[in-house]
Design a protein around this motif. Sequence first.
Motif, short mmCIF file in Angstrom:
data_model
loop_
_atom_site.label_atom_id
_atom_site.label_comp_id
_atom_site.label_asym_id
_atom_site.label_seq_id
_atom_site.Cartn_x
_atom_site.Cartn_y
_atom_site.Cartn_z
N ALA A 142 0.79 -1.08 -0.27
CA ALA A 142 -0.05 0.09 -0.03
C ALA A 142 0.63 1.19 -0.05
CB ALA A 142 -0.83 -0.13 1.04
N VAL A 143 1.93 1.84 0.92
CA VAL A 143 2.53 2.83 0.78
C VAL A 143 3.56 2.48 -0.67
CG1 VAL A 143 4.50 3.24 2.12
CG2 VAL A 143 3.59 2.50 3.76
N ALA A 144 4.51 1.82 -1.03
CA ALA A 144 4.95 2.12 -2.10
C ALA A 144 3.88 1.94 -3.22
CB ALA A 144 5.17 0.63 -2.76
N ALA A 145 2.65 1.66 -3.44
CA ALA A 145 1.63 2.14 -4.34
C ALA A 145 1.19 3.83 -4.31
CB ALA A 145 0.34 1.10 -4.38
N ASP A 146 1.35 4.46 -2.83
CA ASP A 146 1.33 4.81 -2.93
C ASP A 146 1.86 6.17 -3.81
OD1 ASP A 146 -1.14 7.36 -1.96
OD2 ASP A 146 0.53 7.39 -0.20
N LEU A 147 3.66 5.70 -3.37
CA LEU A 147 4.44 6.59 -3.77
C LEU A 147 4.94 6.49 -5.44
CD1 LEU A 147 6.64 5.50 -0.88
CD2 LEU A 147 5.74 7.98 -1.62
N GLY A 148 3.32 5.09 -5.97
CA GLY A 148 3.90 5.01 -6.96
C GLY A 148 4.43 4.16 -7.75
#
Length: 285
Positions: A201-207
């Motif tokens: 989730a965190v990685a996806a939020d950062l692109g």
Amino acid sequence: MSELNRRRFLGALSAAVLGGAGVGPGVIGGPPQTPTAVAAAVASPPRAGDKVAPAELLPPPALLPPPALSARIALPGGGVLDKLPGEGNLLALTVDDGVNTDVVRLYTQFAKRTGVRLTYFVNGTYGSWTDNLALLRPLVESGQVQLANHTWSHPDLTRVPASRVAQQISRNDAFLKTTFGVDARPYFRPPYGKHNSTVHAVAADLGYSAITLWSGSLADSTVITEDCIVQRAQRAFTGQAIVLGHLNHLPVTHVYDQLRDLIRARGLRTVTLNDVFLAPHLARP
């Protein structure tokens, strides 16, 4: 010319003519003999003291080129990328970390010398990346070497809070942009291959939507023998594989030619991830 030297010269000339006609064993990987080459041999027969380059110094055949960019496909959405899709002869050789400045330098020189295409998963904390900036930059700009995100300092992200996951990814992202002028998104490799729903989730939020693992490994994150590395490559270098290696220890730098020869013998095309996939639109600037 003495009778002995005359016989030696005629024997060499005969071998050159036969090699040019495709008869006889010839030199593996050497250029075919042409009429011009034969004429030059006649005009300038070998003399005592002449130096002749040994066969092993002749340039080997080039590796197969990557597919045309027009052949790129859409990156699968979500989930984990651990193999290239479909059936084919593509090989994504990906190497991590950057602990050792000399290994980063030698891997990059290997790419420059042979044309092999590589994806580096960078930990920006290591000085190897700035130490080798001048050598790396042209290959990064041409696309032969792709830089991707492996966090700033390689912690196990499943053991830290979400805020630190974000800090590790963001700091490394900023380093790659500032130092090399590249946007590494969407490819992210979590250290040790460890990930969970929070990391996703965190990685996806950062692109960083493409969690990138591997299907085969050189197993050289610690020091192992050169023979072990070659044996692991023989198992891992297959069509559509994503292979994991490391920029940390010197033994791999002694077997580059064996890795190159294995790639060539199996008819594989080395590719970066950007060679294969059309990355999704990135809304973040």
